[in-house]
Write an enzyme that holds these catalytic residues in place. Structure first.
Site, PDB file in Angstrom:
ATOM      1  N   GLY A 128       0.814  -1.225   0.000  1.00  0.00           N
ATOM      2  CA  GLY A 128       0.000   0.000   0.000  1.00  0.00           C
ATOM      3  C   GLY A 128       0.839   1.262   0.000  1.00  0.00           C
ATOM      4  CG  ASP A 187       7.054  -3.017   9.692  1.00  0.00           C
ATOM      5  OD1 ASP A 187       6.163  -3.873   9.535  1.00  0.00           O
ATOM      6  OD2 ASP A 187       7.174  -2.026   8.948  1.00  0.00           O
ATOM      7  CG  HIS A 227       0.170   2.545   8.092  1.00  0.00           C
ATOM      8  ND1 HIS A 227       1.241   3.027   8.814  1.00  0.00           N
ATOM      9  CD2 HIS A 227       0.640   1.549   7.308  1.00  0.00           C
ATOM     10  CE1 HIS A 227       2.326   2.322   8.487  1.00  0.00           C
ATOM     11  NE2 HIS A 227       1.985   1.426   7.583  1.00  0.00           N
ATOM     12  CG  ASP A 274     -17.012  32.618 -27.028  1.00  0.00           C
ATOM     13  OD1 ASP A 274     -17.409  31.808 -27.888  1.00  0.00           O
ATOM     14  OD2 ASP A 274     -15.892  32.545 -26.483  1.00  0.00           O
ATOM     15  CB  SER A 330     -12.415  31.980 -34.243  1.00  0.00           C
ATOM     16  OG  SER A 330     -13.549  31.250 -33.879  1.00  0.00           O
ATOM     17  N   GLY A 358      -6.615  21.910 -38.225  1.00  0.00           N
ATOM     18  CA  GLY A 358      -7.887  21.955 -37.490  1.00  0.00           C
ATOM     19  C   GLY A 358      -8.617  20.631 -37.489  1.00  0.00           C
ATOM     20  CG  ASP A 413     -20.733  26.498 -37.575  1.00  0.00           C
ATOM     21  OD1 ASP A 413     -20.673  26.057 -36.427  1.00  0.00           O
ATOM     22  OD2 ASP A 413     -19.787  27.086 -38.135  1.00  0.00           O
ATOM     23  N   PRO A 414     -22.400  29.238 -36.499  1.00  0.00           N
ATOM     24  CG  PRO A 414     -21.751  29.575 -34.282  1.00  0.00           C
ATOM     25  CD  PRO A 414     -22.485  28.621 -35.154  1.00  0.00           C
TER      26      PRO A 414
END
Length: 570
Positions: free
Chosen positions: A57, A113, A220, A402, A446, A485, A555-556
Site C-alpha cells: 500500500g 515491523d 497508514h 461567444d 477562431s 484543425g 453554424d455561427p
C-alpha cells in the site's frame, strides 16, 4: 466502500508485486513468499546484502527500490500489515546462501515491523548468519513522542539509497550501520493530507471535512497532530517546515542557515502532479529564504499511502560524502534519474529569442492601393460588429455563446491597427500583418484558424496579385486550416462557407471568366453553404459534442465567414 481497480481484494498485494516483477527484468519473486529479490544475486557475493520491507500500500516502496546500488531484496506484508517472520527469514536465508558478507535489515519504526524483522533476525543469528538491524524513525509530527518513538516514513527511502551505495562499493556491515545510523539521525519528515485513504474492500479510516487538511498524519492514515483549514500551497509548506524545525518539538530537525540538505517532496498517492510541482517550488523557496542550501531535490511518489491526497516533505542534512552516495548510480526502478546539482528558484532564465528579420516593405506596383484596402477592411469590421449579437445567439446552442464577441474583438483589433498605421497594399504583406493582428488579439480557436488561413494564403501571393493568385491563396489557406484543425467540408464549421466560395473561385482559371460574376457567385455559394449547415451534424469543433437534434441553427463560424467574404468580394 471506495472503488478500487483490483482483481481480488485478498490478492491485491501479491498481484501488485507480480505486476512489478513482470515489467522489470532485474527483479525475481522468491518462491512461496511475498519477497522480491535482485535478479543478479550472485553479484552480492562478498558484499553486504540489504533487506527491507513492510506492509503493502506504500508503492513504489519497497520493491521499487530493489536493484544494484540499492536494496538486495524486500519482504512485503498484506496492505498496511507487517510481513511474516517466515518470509523475512526466507529472504535472509536466500541472500546468506548467495554469499553475502553480512546482512542489514532496514526497518521502519512500527511495532509490527520491529517484532517480525527482529524475530527473524534472532532466528537467523541462531543459524549463524551475520545480521544487523537499523530502525528508521524520521517522523517530525509529535512534539512529545510516546514510548513507541517516531514513526518510520518516507525518509527511509534515503536510507535505502545511502546504504545501497555504500554496499555497492564494498563497505563493511559495521561501516554501513554506523553511517546510515548517523544519516537517519540527521533527517526528518512531515506529512500533510487533504483526504483519507482506504484499504481495498474497506471504508476510509477517517474523514476530513471539505475545508480541512491534517498535519502530521501517518502513512497508514493514523492521526496527525492537528487539523486546520485548507491553506494555499506556500502557506501549507511554511507551516510544515516551521513544525519540522521548531526547537520546542522533541521530534524536530535542527536546521541552521548555511546547512545543506537533500529535499524529498513525496506524493502520498492521490495528489496531482501539478499540485506536487507547486508544493516543490514552494518548499525550495521557503528553504532558500531560511538560508538553507538544497543540494538535491527529489520530487515524485516514493512512499505512498494508497490514494491519500497529500504530500510529505523529507529533509536530510548532508555533507559531500552523503551527496555522493545519493548521486551514485542505481538500477532500482523507483529511484528518479535526477541530475547532479542543487535545487534553486534563482535559476537564470534562457533569454527570450530575438524577433526574426522585419517583414520587407510593400512590393511596389503590386495589389490594390492602400485606400482601397482600408475601405474593404472597414466594411469587414462594420459587418462583423453588426452581426455580433446574431453570432452569439447562434453559438449558444452549440458552443459557449461567444462567437460574436470573438469576431467583434477581431474587428476592433483591425480598426485599432488601421488607426495606428496605413495597412500595407501588397497582398502578401497585408495578409501576414492581418494574421499577426488576429493571432494576438482575437483569441479562441477562431483566431488561430483565421491566422493559419491568412498566413498560408499570404505565401501564394508573394510577388503576385492577379485573380488566379487570389484563387490559389484561398485554396492554400483552406488546406492549412484542414491540416491543423482536422475539419472537412460537411463537418458544420466555417470551412463549409470557405470551401463553397473557393470552389466558385476556381472558375477564375478559365480565360473567359467574368471577374465580377465569379465573385458574386462565390459570395452566394458561401451564404448558401452557411445556411445549409443548419441541417448538418457537427463533425468537428465544440459543437461535435452536442446531439445533432439540438442544432437547429446554422453554424455561427460559417455565417461569420460568409459575411466576411460578402464584405470583401461585393
Amino acid at each position: 466502500v471506495p472503488k478500487k481497480l483490483v482483481t481480488t481484494v485478498s490478492g491485491c498485494a501479491d498481484d501488485a508485486l507480480a505486476g512489478l516483477v513482470a515489467c522489470n527484468p532485474g527483479l525475481r519473486l522468491l518462491q512461496g513468499h511475498r519477497v522480491v529479490l535482485r535478479d543478479d544475486l550472485p553479484a552480492i557475493r562478498g558484499r553486504v546484502a540489504l533487506l527491507s520491507g513492510g506492509g503493502s500500500g506504500h508503492e513504489p516502496a519497497h520493491a521499487g527500490y530493489v536493484g544494484k546500488g540499492m536494496l538486495t531484496g524486500v519482504v512485503a506484508g498484506a496492505v498496511f500489515a507487517s510481513p511474516s517472520v517466515g518470509s523475512v527469514l526466507a529472504a535472509i536465508r536466500a541472500v546468506a546462501q548467495a554469499g553475502a558478507a553480512g546482512i542489514l535489515l532496514i526497518v521502519k519504526n512500527y511495532t509490527g515491523d520491529r517484532l517480525n524483522f527482529g524475530m527473524a533476525l534472532e532466528r537467523a543469528r541462531a543459524e549463524g548468519a551475520d545480521v544487523r538491524m537499523v530502525v528508521v524513525g524520521d517522523d517530525c509530527a509529535f512534539a512529545t513522542p510516546g514510548k513507541a518513538g517516531r514513526r518510520g516514513i518516507c525518509g527511509t527511502v534515503l536510507i535505502h539509497k545511502v546504504a545501497g551505495a555504500l554496499a555497492e562499493v564494498g563497505a563493511s556491515l559495521d561501516e554501513i550501520v554506523e553511517k546510515v545510523t548517523a544519516a537517519a539521525k540527521a533527517m526528518g519528515t512531515l506529512g500533510l493530507s487533504l483526504s483519507p485513504c482506504s484499504i481495498p474492500g474497506s471504508k476510509p479510516s477517517f474523514q476530513l471535512a471539505e475545508d480541512e487538511m491534517e498535519l502530521g498524519l501517518g502513512i497508514h492514515g493514523e492521526a496527525g497532530v492537528r487539523r486546520m483549514k485548507v491553506l494555499p500551497a506556500d502557506k501549507a509548506v511554511e507551516t510544515m517546515l516551521e513544525h519540522m524545525t521548531d526547537p520546542s518539538n522533541a521530534s524536530h530537525l535542527s536546521l541552521t542557515p548555511g546547512s545543506s540538505v537533500v529535499l524529498v517532496v513525496n506524493n502520498l498517492g492521490g495528489l496531482s502532479c501539478l499540485e506536487l510541482g507547486i508544493v516543490a517550488g514552494a518548499a525550495v523557496r521557503c528553504l532558500e529564504s531560511r538560508g538553507i542550501r538544497i543540494a538535491r531535490a527529489l520530487v515524485g511518489s516514493f512512499m505512498t499511502a494508497l490514494e491519500m491526497a497529500g504530500v510529505s516533505l523529507t529533509l536530510m542534512l548532508v555533507d559531500e560524502e552523503l551527496v555522493g552516495l545519493i548521486d551514485a548510480k542505481t538500477t532500482a526502478v523507483a529511484w528518479p534519474n535526477i541530475p547532479a546539482g542543487p535545487a534553486t528558484t534563482r535559476r537564470e532564465e534562457v533569454p527570450a529569442p530575438t524577433e526574426g528579420p522585419r517583414k520587407p516593405q510593400d512590393e511596389p506596383g503590386i495589389g490594390p492601393g492602400t485606400a482601397r484596402v482600408e475601405r474593404v477592411l472597414a466594411r469587414v469590421c462594420s459587418t462583423l460588429l453588426d452581426i455580433q449579437d446574431k453570432l452569439n445567439e447562434l453559438d449558444r446552442g452549440a458552443g459557449d455563446g461567444d462567437c460574436g464577441h470573438t469576431h467583434a474583438r477581431a474587428a476592433q483589433a483591425i480598426r485599432e491597427w488601421m488607426r495606428s498605421r496605413p495597412p500595407p497594399a501588397a497582398p502578401a504583406q497585408l495578409l501576414s500583418a492581418l494574421a499577426d493582428v488576429l493571432l494576438e488579439q482575437m483569441g479562441g480557436s477562431s483566431g488561430v484558424l483565421y491566422g493559419l488561413f491568412l498566413t498560408a494564403a499570404a505565401q501564394s501571393l508573394r510577388g503576385r496579385s492577379d485573380s488566379l493568385a487570389w484563387a490559389d491563396a484561398m485554396d492554400a489557406g483552406i488546406e492549412a486550416m484542414q491540416r491543423y484543425g482536422g475539419a472537412a467540408p460537411g463537418d458544420r464549421t466555417m470551412l463549409d462557407s470557405l470551401c463553397a466560395a473557393a470552389q466558385a473561385l476556381h472558375a477564375l482559371r478559365s480565360p473567359r471568366a467574368d471577374l465580377l460574376q465569379v465573385l458574386a457567385a462565390a459570395v452566394q455559394s458561401a451564404e448558401a453553404a452557411a445556411e445549409a449547415t443548419r441541417h448538418m451534424e457537427a463533425g468537428a469543433g465544440r459543437a461535435s459534442y452536442i446531439r445533432s437534434s439540438r442544432l437547429e441553427q446554422p453554424d455561427p463560424g460559417a455565417v461569420a465567414v460568409a459575411a466576411v467574404l460578402g464584405a470583401v468580394l461585393k
